[in-house]
Write a protein that holds these residues in place. Structure first.
Motif, PDB file in Angstrom:
ATOM      1  N   HIS A  66      78.762  52.889  92.021  1.00  0.00           N
ATOM      2  CA  HIS A  66      77.670  53.035  91.053  1.00  0.00           C
ATOM      3  C   HIS A  66      77.468  54.471  90.580  1.00  0.00           C
ATOM      4  N   ILE A  67      77.789  55.466  91.414  1.00  0.00           N
ATOM      5  CA  ILE A  67      77.603  56.855  90.977  1.00  0.00           C
ATOM      6  C   ILE A  67      78.621  57.202  89.889  1.00  0.00           C
ATOM      7  N   GLY A  68      79.846  56.764  90.072  1.00  0.00           N
ATOM      8  CA  GLY A  68      80.856  57.001  89.044  1.00  0.00           C
ATOM      9  C   GLY A  68      80.561  56.256  87.762  1.00  0.00           C
ATOM     10  N   GLU A  69      80.165  54.991  87.893  1.00  0.00           N
ATOM     11  CA  GLU A  69      79.910  54.173  86.710  1.00  0.00           C
ATOM     12  C   GLU A  69      78.623  54.570  85.996  1.00  0.00           C
ATOM     13  N   GLY A  70      77.542  54.750  86.756  1.00  0.00           N
ATOM     14  CA  GLY A  70      76.239  54.936  86.131  1.00  0.00           C
ATOM     15  C   GLY A  70      75.886  56.364  85.786  1.00  0.00           C
ATOM     16  N   LEU A  71      76.479  57.337  86.493  1.00  0.00           N
ATOM     17  CA  LEU A  71      76.126  58.742  86.274  1.00  0.00           C
ATOM     18  C   LEU A  71      77.271  59.529  85.647  1.00  0.00           C
ATOM     19  N   LEU A  72      78.394  59.581  86.340  1.00  0.00           N
ATOM     20  CA  LEU A  72      79.494  60.391  85.825  1.00  0.00           C
ATOM     21  C   LEU A  72      80.058  59.824  84.529  1.00  0.00           C
TER      22      LEU A  72
ATOM     23  N   LEU B  18      87.950  58.166  83.530  1.00  0.00           N
ATOM     24  CA  LEU B  18      87.226  56.910  83.345  1.00  0.00           C
ATOM     25  C   LEU B  18      87.970  55.683  83.882  1.00  0.00           C
ATOM     26  N   PRO B  19      89.273  55.506  83.594  1.00  0.00           N
ATOM     27  CA  PRO B  19      89.944  54.285  84.078  1.00  0.00           C
ATOM     28  C   PRO B  19      89.891  54.086  85.591  1.00  0.00           C
ATOM     29  N   PRO B  20      90.094  55.136  86.432  1.00  0.00           N
ATOM     30  CA  PRO B  20      90.004  54.889  87.884  1.00  0.00           C
ATOM     31  C   PRO B  20      88.612  54.473  88.345  1.00  0.00           C
ATOM     32  N   VAL B  21      87.557  54.932  87.649  1.00  0.00           N
ATOM     33  CA  VAL B  21      86.204  54.489  87.979  1.00  0.00           C
ATOM     34  C   VAL B  21      86.048  53.018  87.615  1.00  0.00           C
TER      35      VAL B  21
ATOM     36  N   TRP C  94      82.794  58.516  93.464  1.00  0.00           N
ATOM     37  CA  TRP C  94      82.212  59.818  93.164  1.00  0.00           C
ATOM     38  C   TRP C  94      80.919  60.044  93.942  1.00  0.00           C
ATOM     39  N   CYS C  95      80.586  61.328  94.111  1.00  0.00           N
ATOM     40  CA  CYS C  95      79.282  61.718  94.638  1.00  0.00           C
ATOM     41  C   CYS C  95      78.740  62.848  93.767  1.00  0.00           C
TER      42      CYS C  95
ATOM     43  N   ALA D 266      71.529  65.579  81.328  1.00  0.00           N
ATOM     44  CA  ALA D 266      71.974  64.321  80.724  1.00  0.00           C
ATOM     45  C   ALA D 266      72.347  63.314  81.806  1.00  0.00           C
ATOM     46  N   THR D 267      73.035  63.783  82.845  1.00  0.00           N
ATOM     47  CA  THR D 267      73.400  62.901  83.956  1.00  0.00           C
ATOM     48  C   THR D 267      72.158  62.290  84.599  1.00  0.00           C
ATOM     49  N   LEU D 268      71.135  63.109  84.830  1.00  0.00           N
ATOM     50  CA  LEU D 268      69.909  62.593  85.446  1.00  0.00           C
ATOM     51  C   LEU D 268      69.253  61.531  84.573  1.00  0.00           C
TER      52      LEU D 268
END
Length: 375
Positions: free
Chosen positions: A87-93, A110-113, A120-121, A235-237
């Protein structure tokens, strides 16, 4: 068939066989549960096209509307599917790269996520820069075509299983506060990175300290321009307040139902004060959903802090209510193990701190939404 119907049918068919044992695993305070089966499930979701729904189709998404995203997250929660590990990779990064990244960065990260292959963290908070994020002291300099990073991050969720970290650090010597910061993408599995788990009140360790001691990343692994990291980080937040919060509320409803059932079993529901608190919790949960639907938009603004403040304080009160309805029995961990309501009580305090403390959310609402004078 609507996306909601499609998702419901797919989840019913696929949460079977080897994935049946993944049902209900994970979530806040329980991230230690079933990591390997949840990672396999993440990749299964990605292969079937059920990750990153909001992303453009060229990057594996569905370009789904907000309404469809909400529908999926609600059906996902209702199916008792396991908590997501990506979810961190998909929703934030991911959304941040889509907004600020180069085409090369989009193609690489993007593709590996989307496929669930890289986790990701978030490297934001530090021992002296938590809610006051502009106090970041972690530094990075360019040397031989690479960024060299030195410093410490803390409260880094899931760093112990992450492959990459997006790190806010100071890249202009002598700069202060919001200036001179950059947003770097740093591989976690290298000699210059050390992760130390933080044991929580629940006995679990989903948060970590991360030490960067000359860790490196390629010079091109920067989002935005050098010194522009504050804008990218904010923007990430904003993306942290997205459609998945509607699925989160399904989980809240289950917890409230468990608290109500316990109150009936223990007789606490006959106490007029506790009964009033239970009714109030139910009403506030209904308000939470309606407010989330009313304010949801693709690019959340500062008003999204209202939702974060509301749900985190509500969940903390629910944890206190969970203990109240158990009575003295709630003070004892039988066999040394916490039950669900005890874990809820102990972990829910963290809700008012992570992802922006309640105090910071109140400042954002006052200054950036209501236009009141700055502190």
């Amino acid at each position: 068939m609507s996306l909601r119907e499609e998702a419901r049918a797919w989840l019913e068919r696929n949460l079977t066989g080897e994935f049946a044992r993944a049902r209900g695993l994970g979530g806040p305070g329980r991230e230690h549960e079933g990591h390997e089966i949840r990672l396999a499930w993440e990749r299964h979701l990605g292969k079937a096209g059920w990750t990153c729904l909001a992303w453009p189709e060229r990057y594996g998404g569905r370009n789904a509307s907000l309404a469809d995203q909400v529908a999926f997250h609600e059906e996902y929660a209702r199916s008792d599917a396991p908590a997501r590990v990506g979810h961190i990779g998909e929703g934030l990064l991911g959304p941040t790269i889509l907004e600020f990244g180069t085409e090369e960065q989009k193609a690489r990260f993007l593709p590996p996520v989307q496929r669930g292959e890289e986790l990701w963290c978030q490297g934001y908070s530090e021992p002296e820069a938590g809610s006051d994020l502009a106090g970041v002291r972690t530094t990075a300099r360019v040397e031989d075509g690479r960024w060299v990073i030195t410093g410490q991050k803390v409260w880094t969720s899931l760093a112990h299983v992450a492959d990459w970290c997006f790190v806010l650090c100071r890249t202009e010597p002598g700069s202060r506060r919001h200036r001179g910061l950059s947003y770097l993408l740093v591989p976690m599995r290298q000699p210059g990175v050390r992760v130390r788990p933080i044991v929580q009140m629940t006995g679990t360790s989903e948060f970590n300290e991360v030490f960067f001691d000359g860790a490196v990343t390629a010079a091109e692994n920067i989002l935005g321009r050098p010194g522009d990291g504050w804008r990218v980080a904010m923007a990430t937040l904003g993306y942290e307040r997205g459609a998945s919060t509607l699925g989160q509320q399904i989980g809240f409803r289950r917890e409230l139902e468990r608290v109500i059932a316990t109150a009936r079993r223990t007789g606490a529901a006959r106490d007029p004060v506790l009964r009033d608190r239970l009714v109030r919790a139910w009403l506030e949960l209904e308000i939470m959903r309606l407010n989330a639907l009313r304010t949801m938009r693709p690019d959340p603004g500062p008003e999204a802090s209202i939702g974060k403040l509301y749900w985190s304080e509500w969940h903390r009160r629910l944890g206190e209510l969970a203990q109240a309805v158990q009575g003295k029995a709630g003070l004892v961990a039988r066999g040394g193990e916490l039950d669900d309501l005890q874990r809820l009580y102990l972990f829910s305090r963290a809700d008012t701190i992570y992802a922006g403390s309640s105090e910071i959310q109140r400042n954002i609402i006052a200054e950036r939404t209501l236009g009141l004078p700055r502190e």
